[in-house]
Motif scaffolding. Structure first.
Motif, PDB file in Angstrom:
ATOM      1  N   SER A 106       0.903  -1.262  -0.030  1.00  0.00           N
ATOM      2  CA  SER A 106      -0.037  -0.106   0.045  1.00  0.00           C
ATOM      3  C   SER A 106       0.899   1.093   0.012  1.00  0.00           C
ATOM      4  O   SER A 106       0.442   2.149  -0.713  1.00  0.00           O
ATOM      5  CB  SER A 106      -0.937  -0.056   1.247  1.00  0.00           C
ATOM      6  N   ASP A 107       2.143   1.323   0.792  1.00  0.00           N
ATOM      7  CA  ASP A 107       2.784   2.203   0.838  1.00  0.00           C
ATOM      8  C   ASP A 107       3.458   2.479  -0.622  1.00  0.00           C
ATOM      9  O   ASP A 107       3.598   3.668  -0.971  1.00  0.00           O
ATOM     10  CB  ASP A 107       3.931   2.220   1.812  1.00  0.00           C
ATOM     11  N   LEU A 108       3.888   1.566  -1.377  1.00  0.00           N
ATOM     12  CA  LEU A 108       4.453   1.483  -2.305  1.00  0.00           C
ATOM     13  C   LEU A 108       3.531   2.393  -3.557  1.00  0.00           C
ATOM     14  O   LEU A 108       3.762   2.896  -4.265  1.00  0.00           O
ATOM     15  CB  LEU A 108       4.926  -0.032  -3.010  1.00  0.00           C
ATOM     16  N   LYS A 109       2.177   1.985  -3.511  1.00  0.00           N
ATOM     17  CA  LYS A 109       1.072   2.635  -4.103  1.00  0.00           C
ATOM     18  C   LYS A 109       1.092   3.871  -3.938  1.00  0.00           C
ATOM     19  O   LYS A 109       0.787   4.726  -4.898  1.00  0.00           O
ATOM     20  CB  LYS A 109      -0.167   1.824  -3.978  1.00  0.00           C
ATOM     21  N   ALA A 110       1.056   4.284  -2.870  1.00  0.00           N
ATOM     22  CA  ALA A 110       1.159   5.754  -2.478  1.00  0.00           C
ATOM     23  C   ALA A 110       2.301   6.427  -2.799  1.00  0.00           C
ATOM     24  O   ALA A 110       2.419   7.629  -2.628  1.00  0.00           O
ATOM     25  CB  ALA A 110       0.606   5.873  -1.223  1.00  0.00           C
ATOM     26  N   GLY A 111       3.461   5.718  -3.201  1.00  0.00           N
ATOM     27  CA  GLY A 111       4.602   6.338  -3.388  1.00  0.00           C
ATOM     28  C   GLY A 111       5.373   6.739  -2.069  1.00  0.00           C
ATOM     29  O   GLY A 111       6.101   7.739  -2.017  1.00  0.00           O
ATOM     30  N   LYS A 112       5.241   6.145  -1.186  1.00  0.00           N
ATOM     31  CA  LYS A 112       5.761   6.566   0.252  1.00  0.00           C
ATOM     32  C   LYS A 112       7.029   5.768   0.490  1.00  0.00           C
ATOM     33  O   LYS A 112       7.527   5.997   1.655  1.00  0.00           O
ATOM     34  CB  LYS A 112       4.712   6.329   1.478  1.00  0.00           C
ATOM     35  N   VAL A 113       7.632   5.098  -0.308  1.00  0.00           N
ATOM     36  CA  VAL A 113       8.755   4.143   0.152  1.00  0.00           C
ATOM     37  C   VAL A 113      10.110   4.840  -0.411  1.00  0.00           C
ATOM     38  O   VAL A 113       9.972   4.906  -1.572  1.00  0.00           O
ATOM     39  CB  VAL A 113       8.340   2.628  -0.239  1.00  0.00           C
ATOM     40  N   VAL A 114      10.960   5.106   0.128  1.00  0.00           N
ATOM     41  CA  VAL A 114      12.396   5.511  -0.223  1.00  0.00           C
ATOM     42  C   VAL A 114      13.246   4.384   0.018  1.00  0.00           C
ATOM     43  O   VAL A 114      13.445   3.728   0.980  1.00  0.00           O
ATOM     44  CB  VAL A 114      12.800   6.683   0.580  1.00  0.00           C
ATOM     45  N   GLY A 115      14.036   3.850  -1.003  1.00  0.00           N
ATOM     46  CA  GLY A 115      14.753   2.665  -1.033  1.00  0.00           C
ATOM     47  C   GLY A 115      13.930   1.467  -0.997  1.00  0.00           C
ATOM     48  O   GLY A 115      13.047   1.510  -1.557  1.00  0.00           O
ATOM     49  N   ARG A 116      14.725   0.630  -0.290  1.00  0.00           N
ATOM     50  CA  ARG A 116      14.002  -0.793  -0.315  1.00  0.00           C
ATOM     51  C   ARG A 116      13.298  -1.129   0.792  1.00  0.00           C
ATOM     52  O   ARG A 116      13.873  -0.774   1.877  1.00  0.00           O
ATOM     53  CB  ARG A 116      15.115  -1.822  -0.668  1.00  0.00           C
ATOM     54  N   VAL A 117      12.296  -2.122   0.715  1.00  0.00           N
ATOM     55  CA  VAL A 117      11.811  -2.891   1.967  1.00  0.00           C
ATOM     56  C   VAL A 117      12.271  -4.434   1.537  1.00  0.00           C
ATOM     57  O   VAL A 117      11.773  -4.842   0.742  1.00  0.00           O
ATOM     58  CB  VAL A 117      10.447  -2.658   1.948  1.00  0.00           C
ATOM     59  N   VAL A 118      12.834  -5.097   2.695  1.00  0.00           N
ATOM     60  CA  VAL A 118      13.003  -6.400   2.521  1.00  0.00           C
ATOM     61  C   VAL A 118      12.216  -7.139   3.765  1.00  0.00           C
ATOM     62  O   VAL A 118      12.390  -6.845   4.875  1.00  0.00           O
ATOM     63  CB  VAL A 118      14.386  -6.736   2.830  1.00  0.00           C
ATOM     64  N   LEU A 119      11.510  -8.155   3.205  1.00  0.00           N
ATOM     65  CA  LEU A 119      11.057  -9.073   4.376  1.00  0.00           C
ATOM     66  C   LEU A 119      11.872 -10.228   4.757  1.00  0.00           C
ATOM     67  O   LEU A 119      12.782 -10.403   4.291  1.00  0.00           O
ATOM     68  CB  LEU A 119       9.868  -9.890   3.724  1.00  0.00           C
ATOM     69  N   THR A 120      11.984 -10.499   6.054  1.00  0.00           N
ATOM     70  CA  THR A 120      12.597 -11.649   6.704  1.00  0.00           C
ATOM     71  C   THR A 120      11.701 -12.561   7.155  1.00  0.00           C
ATOM     72  O   THR A 120      11.225 -12.803   8.381  1.00  0.00           O
ATOM     73  CB  THR A 120      13.502 -10.912   7.952  1.00  0.00           C
ATOM     74  N   PRO A 121      11.344 -13.681   6.327  1.00  0.00           N
ATOM     75  CA  PRO A 121      10.203 -14.372   6.680  1.00  0.00           C
ATOM     76  C   PRO A 121      10.675 -15.513   7.585  1.00  0.00           C
ATOM     77  O   PRO A 121       9.779 -15.968   8.437  1.00  0.00           O
ATOM     78  CB  PRO A 121       9.462 -15.128   5.315  1.00  0.00           C
ATOM     79  N   ALA A 122      11.661 -16.131   7.689  1.00  0.00           N
ATOM     80  CA  ALA A 122      12.226 -17.288   8.200  1.00  0.00           C
ATOM     81  C   ALA A 122      12.521 -17.022   9.844  1.00  0.00           C
ATOM     82  O   ALA A 122      13.141 -15.963   9.910  1.00  0.00           O
ATOM     83  CB  ALA A 122      13.153 -18.002   7.563  1.00  0.00           C
TER      84      ALA A 122
END
Ligand SMILES: [Zn+2]
Ligand SMILES: [Zn+2]
Length: 352
Positions: free
Chosen positions: A336-352
């Motif tokens: 949702s933040d990406l859709k709103a253009g609110k992300v600077v740089g990267r977001v990485v998930l840490t699932p395990a």
């Protein structure tokens, strides 16, 4: 195994649980240490690309099947190998090359699996890394990224990294001899600026409508920044380049950015279009020969290019692009933040 699935396009993703899969044949099972969230995941989740004039490219008509676990920028640790999998062992940490083709056609055999007509892309056509576990069909898609990078630093190399590198490779020797105009200072643009430095290129001129992103580009190493909304944007670009522009990479790919790049190019210049924002341009055809211009598309990169990129950065990791870490549960909010253009740089998930 727990995974986050797109069940209907545009609706919140849902968790699914199943027994941990067993790798068969040459398959390898990984525990997902890092899964980057890419801007293209937003398009997959929404289900379409905008083609301009209200036209849409529907992804479900292009072979994407739901439910789908997204996530194509993955680093994992090997937890099990199939009986025919050679070259990796339990405990190895590897970067996953996601742009896997059928492996049998002429395009795949020439080494351009990313252009295969029967793609099996991880996180697009087969389940990806928004999950605790991930099955990869063959060890050759697992790259040793060395010990100097953290998983969250290596993961984006599989998409934004190889995409930026693949685009720069299309510019050939221009990267060394001329400044490259990098349009869009999101995750892709920032990695591109860092790779230009790693390649010992002439340097990057960054273009973005957002002040915060322009400043991030400067910190990533761009030697000049330009606001494309400035009335004299073309003149500013040419001033920064000390002459007309020879090389531009458009990581946005909308009508305005493509036009700005074309207007700035010297005769013989090259524009590489990467971004899938959408829109169209009207280009008088005589300009193409008279200005001897090249407009080339670039779609991710090959397995060979990812191997080259890893070699380039393994011992001298790229400066860390601003990276936020999120739990798997936070993925929907990030989209949702990406859709709103609110992300600077990267977001990485840490699932395990
Ligand atoms: Zn991506
Ligand atoms: Zn193929």
């Amino acid at each position: 195994m727990r995974s986050l699935q797109v069940c209907r396009c545009g609706e919140p993703m849902q968790f699914a649980e199943r027994a941990d899969p067993k790798p068969a044949g040459s398959e390898v099972l990984l525990k997902v240490l890092a899964a980057g969230i890419c801007h293209s995941d937003l398009h997959i989740w929404e289900g379409y690309y905008d083609l301009g004039h209200g036209k849409r490219l529907q992804l479900l008509e292009r072979g994407i099947k739901l439910p789908l676990t997204m996530g194509h920028e993955n680093v994992g640790q090997v937890v099990a190998v199939g009986p025919k999998a050679r070259g990796v062992k339990v405990g190895d940490k590897r970067l996953v090359y996601p742009w896997i083709g059928c492996g049998a056609c002429a395009v795949c055999k020439r080494g351009d699996e990313q252009l295969c007509m029967v793609p099996r892309f991880v996180g697009v056509y087969r389940d990806g890394g928004y999950a605790t576990h991930l099955i990869v069909p063959h060890p050759r898609y697992l790259l040793n990224y060395g010990s100097r990078m953290k998983p969250e630093q290596a993961a984006p190399l599989a998409c934004s990294g190889v995409t930026a590198y693949g685009a720069l490779k299309k510019l050939g020797p221009l990267v060394k001899s001329e400044p490259v105009v990098v349009i869009g200072a999101g995750g892709l643009g920032l990695i591109c600026i860092a790779i230009i430095k790693a390649m010992k290129g002439k340097g990057a001129i960054a273009v973005d409508i957002d002040t915060v992103k322009r400043e991030a580009a400067k910190r990533a190493g761009a030697f000049a920044i330009v606001d494309p909304n400035a009335p004299d944007a073309v003149a500013q670009l040419q001033a920064a380049a000390k002459g007309p522009v020879w090389a531009a990479v458009d990581f946005v790919g909308n009508s305005q950015t493509a036009q700005l790049a074309i207007d700035s190019l010297v005769k013989g210049g090259k524009l590489i279009v990467v971004g899938l924002f959408g829109g169209d341009i009207t280009l008088p055809l005589p300009f193409v020969p008279i200005r001897a211009m090249t407009i080339q598309g670039s779609y991710t990169g090959s397995l060979k290019e990812l191997n080259e990129l890893i070699k380039l950065v393994r011992n001298r990791p790229l400066p860390l692009v601003p990276t936020q870490i999120s739990a798997l549960d936070g993925a929907q909010r990030v989209i949702s933040d990406l859709k709103a253009g609110k992300v600077v740089g990267r977001v990485v998930l840490t699932p395990a």
